[in-house]
Write a protein that holds these residues in place. Sequence first.
Motif, PDB file in Angstrom:
ATOM      1  N   GLY A  40       0.791  -1.209   0.000  1.00  0.00           N
ATOM      2  CA  GLY A  40       0.000   0.000   0.000  1.00  0.00           C
ATOM      3  C   GLY A  40       0.831   1.270   0.000  1.00  0.00           C
ATOM      4  N   ARG A  78      -1.305   2.849 -11.219  1.00  0.00           N
ATOM      5  CA  ARG A  78      -0.549   2.886  -9.962  1.00  0.00           C
ATOM      6  C   ARG A  78       0.804   3.556 -10.123  1.00  0.00           C
ATOM      7  N   SER A 138       0.502   2.450  -4.287  1.00  0.00           N
ATOM      8  CA  SER A 138      -0.266   1.231  -4.003  1.00  0.00           C
ATOM      9  C   SER A 138       0.563  -0.010  -4.272  1.00  0.00           C
TER      10      SER A 138
END
Length: 117
Positions: A15, A66, A84
């Motif tokens: 994350g 991402r 992420s």
Amino acid sequence: QVQLVESGGGEVQAGGSLRLSCFRRGALFSMQDMAWYRQVPGKERELVAGISEDGGTNYALSAKGRFSISRDNPKHMVYLEMNSLQPQDTATYYCNSKFRGTGRDYWGQGTQVTVSS
């Protein structure tokens, strides 16, 4: 003499985010197509993201949405912003430059990215 030097790798939790940087020592940076690849042991090196000399970008499906690649021509730099991050993003990341006219390309030494769950 052309040399690519990557930096910015490290360990991050799932994350999280990292920003990789690559400095290309040598002439004609603005005429190079630049790219980031990654490789895990036992697998082939794969393209993550590329940015052409005119700023066009392309991404692997796994990176779309991402990751973001950018370049700063006056500084001879290319960046990979990674958000992420997931454990499957763990790999050694390599910077690549290619001169489209001749196909001559160069690689950096790689920077390790480790994402823990």
